[in-house]
Design a protein around this motif. Structure first.
Motif, short mmCIF file in Angstrom:
data_model
loop_
_atom_site.label_atom_id
_atom_site.label_comp_id
_atom_site.label_asym_id
_atom_site.label_seq_id
_atom_site.Cartn_x
_atom_site.Cartn_y
_atom_site.Cartn_z
N SER B 12 -20.61 25.37 42.99
CA SER B 12 -21.37 26.41 42.31
C SER B 12 -20.47 27.65 42.13
CB SER B 12 -22.59 26.76 43.18
OG SER B 12 -23.47 27.58 42.48
N PHE B 13 -20.63 28.33 41.00
CA PHE B 13 -19.81 29.53 40.76
C PHE B 13 -20.73 30.73 40.51
CE2 PHE B 13 -15.89 31.21 38.17
CZ PHE B 13 -15.61 32.10 39.20
N ASN B 14 -21.50 31.08 41.55
CA ASN B 14 -22.50 32.14 41.44
C ASN B 14 -21.90 33.50 41.09
OD1 ASN B 14 -24.28 30.18 42.28
ND2 ASN B 14 -24.22 30.81 44.42
N THR B 38 -23.54 25.07 38.72
CA THR B 38 -23.82 26.36 39.36
C THR B 38 -25.32 26.51 39.60
OG1 THR B 38 -21.83 27.42 38.57
CG2 THR B 38 -23.69 28.88 39.01
N ARG B 90 -11.82 30.38 40.09
CA ARG B 90 -12.66 30.10 41.26
C ARG B 90 -11.77 30.17 42.50
NH1 ARG B 90 -17.18 26.22 40.43
NH2 ARG B 90 -17.52 25.90 38.20
N GLU B 96 -15.96 28.04 46.09
CA GLU B 96 -16.25 27.89 44.66
C GLU B 96 -15.54 26.70 44.03
OE1 GLU B 96 -16.78 32.69 43.91
OE2 GLU B 96 -14.91 31.71 43.40
#
Lengths: 152, 153
Positions: B12-14, B38, B90, B96
């Motif tokens: 996930s790349f919040n 994500t 990331r 990430e």
């Protein structure tokens, strides 16, 4: 016409690696069969291309075993002469079986690697008949590699 | 419109999605995000988890520029359509990604092919710089030729 061209398995993990595999083999005179893992857009990206899907082993030993059986099955079914590999754990078993059976192995280190070699690249470097890097700093780690420039 | 891509990475790349969502709200921008895996969902952007490739390419071509993670595929998609790119790598240390995206982003930035954001706080500033960014567009790749030559031996 296609029958005269060398049957070639083109393998790369699902995301960027597959994009690289497609770009690296553009207009290369081979009879292409793609091997990758399934992602929601894979079918569309490979529309009109022959393809097989295998499991992504990621970090699971069991999945590596399943992937190895699938790889062996694909080689038995397709009888290729060449493997072109853009990497990812997905490609390790297929490459080793291919070498054991006398296929030519072409490995292209991922363009995401600029200065540090990938795990799969390091593992397969001694066995590749042609090893291509996309960035010059990697020639230090792979002295007999050929610099091909980034697929960007 | 701005298109945001975080690729097919299983992590996930919040951090990027939240920052973009905040900016979209603040400036009333029209943003489309392909979220991939994500988990955060934006409230002020249009989004989809995975669009069919042709629809995604269409979104990219309609965009003014592209903001993406530091993955090869996303950067390639945007550059192949002649779009200016802001890449945000990331970080594995933040959970990430499995891979370091910084090397690719740094190299492409050094070659003047993309803009880069290493600290998310700099995103606003970099977006402001896009308009005057004049990227180098020439590629010097000859991998298909090298393979063809090798196989003809």
């Amino acid at each position: 016409m296609k029958n005269n061209l060398p049957k070639t398995l083109v393998i790369g993990a699902g995301g960027g690696h597959l994009t690289e595999a497609i770009l690296a083999t553009k207009r290369v005179p081979i009879d292409k069969i793609f091997v990758t893992f399934w992602l929601p857009f894979s079918d569309q990206l490979l529309k009109g291309e022959k393809r097989h899907y295998v499991i992504d082993p990621h970090k699971s030993p069991l999945k590596y075993i399943i992937n190895a059986f699938q790889s062996l099955w694909i080689i038995a079914l397709e009888r290729p002469k060449v493997i072109i590999n853009t990497g990812g754990g997905i490609s390790i078993a297929l490459s080793f079986f291919g070498k054991l059976l006398g296929l030519k192995l072409i490995y292209i280190e991922s363009g995401a690697r600029v200065t540090t070699p990938s795990r799969t690249g390091k593992l397969l470097y001694p066995y590749a008949d042609l090893f291509i890097v996309q960035w010059k700093p990697l020639l230090e780690h792979y002295p007999r590699a050929i610099y091909g420039g980034p697929l960007l | 419109m701005i298109t945001v891509l975080v690729g097919t990475n299983p992590y996930s790349f919040n951090r990027l999605v939240s920052a973009i969502d905040g900016l979209a709200e603040q400036h009333n921008w029209e943003v489309f995000i392909q979220l991939g895996n994500t988990k955060t969902t934006p409230s002020h952007c249009l989004f989809s988890h995975f669009l069919p490739k042709n629809e995604l390419m269409q979104k990219i071509s309609q965009s003014e520029f592209v903001i993406c993670h530091g993955g090869f595929g996303s950067i390639q998609d945007a550059l192949s359509l002649g779009k200016k790119v802001i890449a945000v790598p990331r970080y594995p240390q933040l959970g990430e990604s499995n891979d370091y995206q910084v090397e690719l982003v740094k190299e492409l930035e050094a070659e003047n092919r993309i803009l880069a954001v290493y600290d998310i706080k700099d995103l606003t500033e970099t977006i402001a710089a896009v308009e005057n960014f004049d990227p180098k567009t020439v590629s010097n790749n000859r991998i298909p030729e090298i393979i063809t030559e090798f196989l003809s031996k």
